[in-house]
Design a protein around this motif. Structure first.
Motif, PDB file in Angstrom:
ATOM      1  N   SER A 162      33.739  47.771  38.808  1.00 66.67           N
ATOM      2  CA  SER A 162      34.281  48.115  40.134  1.00 66.67           C
ATOM      3  C   SER A 162      33.281  47.803  41.231  1.00 66.67           C
ATOM      4  CB  SER A 162      34.670  49.599  40.178  1.00 66.67           C
ATOM      5  OG  SER A 162      35.688  49.877  39.245  1.00 66.67           O
TER       6      SER A 162
ATOM      7  N   VAL B 221      33.166  43.971  41.773  1.00 64.80           N
ATOM      8  CA  VAL B 221      34.365  43.477  42.458  1.00 64.80           C
ATOM      9  C   VAL B 221      34.380  43.925  43.920  1.00 64.80           C
ATOM     10  CG1 VAL B 221      36.888  43.598  42.530  1.00 64.80           C
ATOM     11  CG2 VAL B 221      35.716  43.312  40.325  1.00 64.80           C
TER      12      VAL B 221
ATOM     13  N   ARG C 127      33.830  37.443  42.384  1.00 61.39           N
ATOM     14  CA  ARG C 127      34.850  37.239  41.351  1.00 61.39           C
ATOM     15  C   ARG C 127      34.269  37.663  40.010  1.00 61.39           C
ATOM     16  NH1 ARG C 127      37.016  31.346  39.204  1.00 61.39           N
ATOM     17  NH2 ARG C 127      38.811  32.121  37.999  1.00 61.39           N
TER      18      ARG C 127
ATOM     19  N   TYR D  56      40.590  45.011  30.025  1.00 61.01           N
ATOM     20  CA  TYR D  56      41.483  44.704  31.157  1.00 61.01           C
ATOM     21  C   TYR D  56      42.643  45.711  31.217  1.00 61.01           C
ATOM     22  CZ  TYR D  56      44.565  41.938  34.181  1.00 61.01           C
ATOM     23  OH  TYR D  56      45.381  41.514  35.193  1.00 61.01           O
TER      24      TYR D  56
ATOM     25  N   GLY E   9      44.677  47.805  36.414  1.00 66.27           N
ATOM     26  CA  GLY E   9      44.863  47.373  37.798  1.00 66.27           C
ATOM     27  C   GLY E   9      43.994  48.071  38.820  1.00 66.27           C
ATOM     28  N   ARG E  10      43.012  48.839  38.363  1.00 69.00           N
ATOM     29  CA  ARG E  10      42.179  49.580  39.321  1.00 69.00           C
ATOM     30  C   ARG E  10      41.145  48.691  40.003  1.00 69.00           C
ATOM     31  NH1 ARG E  10      42.856  53.435  35.238  1.00 69.00           N
ATOM     32  NH2 ARG E  10      40.866  52.949  34.242  1.00 69.00           N
ATOM     33  N   THR E  11      40.915  47.501  39.473  1.00 68.70           N
ATOM     34  CA  THR E  11      40.041  46.528  40.142  1.00 68.70           C
ATOM     35  C   THR E  11      40.707  45.156  40.040  1.00 68.70           C
ATOM     36  OG1 THR E  11      38.739  45.671  38.295  1.00 68.70           O
ATOM     37  CG2 THR E  11      38.065  47.808  39.186  1.00 68.70           C
ATOM     38  N   ASN E  12      40.172  44.193  40.746  1.00 65.23           N
ATOM     39  CA  ASN E  12      40.699  42.829  40.693  1.00 65.23           C
ATOM     40  C   ASN E  12      39.963  41.966  39.672  1.00 65.23           C
ATOM     41  OD1 ASN E  12      42.728  43.164  42.651  1.00 65.23           O
ATOM     42  ND2 ASN E  12      41.238  42.921  44.304  1.00 65.23           N
TER      43      ASN E  12
ATOM     44  N   GLU F 146      39.458  39.711  36.463  1.00 65.97           N
ATOM     45  CA  GLU F 146      40.335  38.742  35.802  1.00 65.97           C
ATOM     46  C   GLU F 146      40.024  38.714  34.314  1.00 65.97           C
ATOM     47  OE1 GLU F 146      40.101  34.856  37.684  1.00 65.97           O
ATOM     48  OE2 GLU F 146      39.319  35.802  39.511  1.00 65.97           O
TER      49      GLU F 146
END
Length: 237
Positions: free
Chosen positions: A152, A155, A160, A172, A177-180, A182
Motif C-alpha cells: 500500500s 502504490v 507501479r 492479489y 482491491g484495496r490497492t492498485n 497489478e
C-alpha cells in the motif's frame, strides 16, 4: 559460455540452456508431476536437443530457495549431480530474484511472492529501472498483514507495483482491491529457468560462483518436521 539452469522451487519445473545471453532452449512443465522424476530427464533431453554435452557447460545455475522444501532439495541435488563429475562451477540463485527477472523492462516495483503456507509468503521486493533490477528488501518470510502495508505504501507513493510468483494470485485476491497493485500475466508469473540463468550469469560475472560441494539449499524457515520437533520440545516456532 554455456549456462545450464534449473528451477524446481514451486509446482513448475524447468531447465534452460543459454549461451552468451542467448536462450538456446528451455523445457517447462507445470502439471504437478514429481520433480524428482522429471527434472533430470528434462535436462538430458534439452542438452541432446541442443547438441550439447554436459562437459561443454561452463556454469550450472540453480534456484536454491526459498520455496517448497522438497522442491528446493531436488533442484540443488540435481545441480550438484550434474556439476560434480566435471567440476562445473555453480551459481546459487534466489528464486525470488529470478521471479523478478521475468519482469525486466516493466519499469515497475516488482513484488515476488511465493506461498509459504501458514499465512505467510516468501517475499522480496525489487525495483526495475531500464535493464537494472535493484533489490529493496532481503529474501524473507513475511505475514500478509505486514506485506499488505508495504504494498500500500509503495502504490500510494505513485509507483507501479506488479505481483509475481505462485503466491501472486493469492496475495492479489487477499488485497481485494484495496490497492492498485497489478498481477503479472500468466506467462510471466511463474518461475522460469531462463531467468535463473540470467541471474546466474550476473553472479558469474561478479565472481560469485561456488563449487558443487558448497551448494546448499536456502530455506528461510525450518522444514515442517523440524518445526514440529521443536514444538514438542516446547520451543516457540
Amino acid at each position: 559460455m554455456k549456462i545450464l539452469a534449473v528451477d524446481t522451487t514451486a509446482a513448475a519445473a524447468s531447465v534452460a540452456l543459454c549461451e552468451d545471453g542467448f536462450l538456446c532452449g528451455e523445457y517447462y512443465v507445470n502439471i504437478k508431476q514429481t520433480h524428482s522424476q522429471t527434472i533430470m530427464p528434462m535436462a538430458v533431453s534439452l542438452l541432446k536437443s541442443c547438441g550439447v554435452e554436459i562437459k561443454d557447460i561452463g556454469l550450472i545455475a540453480v534456484s536454491a530457495g526459498p520455496g517448497s522444501f522438497t522442491g528446493v532439495r531436488i533442484g540443488v541435488a540435481a545441480a550438484k549431480g550434474l556439476a560434480l563429475p566435471f567440476n562445473i562451477p555453480c551459481a546459487s540463485v534466489s528464486s525470488l530474484e529470478a521471479l523478478a527477472t521475468n519482469l525486466i523492462g516493466t519499469n515497475a516495483v516488482i513484488c515476488s511472492v511465493m506461498d509459504a503456507r501458514r499465512n505467510q509468503f516468501y517475499n522480496a521486493i525489487f525495483e526495475n529501472v531500464g535493464d537494472k533490477l535493484n533489490r529493496l528488501t532481503p529474501d524473507r518470510a513475511i505475514a500478509f498483514t505486514e506485506l499488505e502495508k508495504e504494498i500500500s505504501d509503495i502504490v500510494l507513493s505513485g509507483k507501479r507495483l506488479i505481483l509475481v510468483g505462485d503466491g501472486a494470485k493469492i496475495c492479489y485476491n487477499n488485497l481485494n482491491g484495496r490497492t492498485n497493485a497489478e498481477i503479472a500475466p500468466f506467462n510471466l508469473r511463474f518461475a522460469h529457468a531462463s531467468s535463473v540463468a540470467a541471474v546466474g550469469a550476473k553472479l558469474y560475472n561478479a565472481g560469485k560462483t561456488i563449487s558443487a560441494e558448497e551448494l546448499i539449499p536456502f530455506y528461510l524457515r525450518l522444514p515442517q518436521a523440524e518445526r514440529e520437533l521443536k514444538r514438542r520440545k516446547g520451543f516457540d516456532v
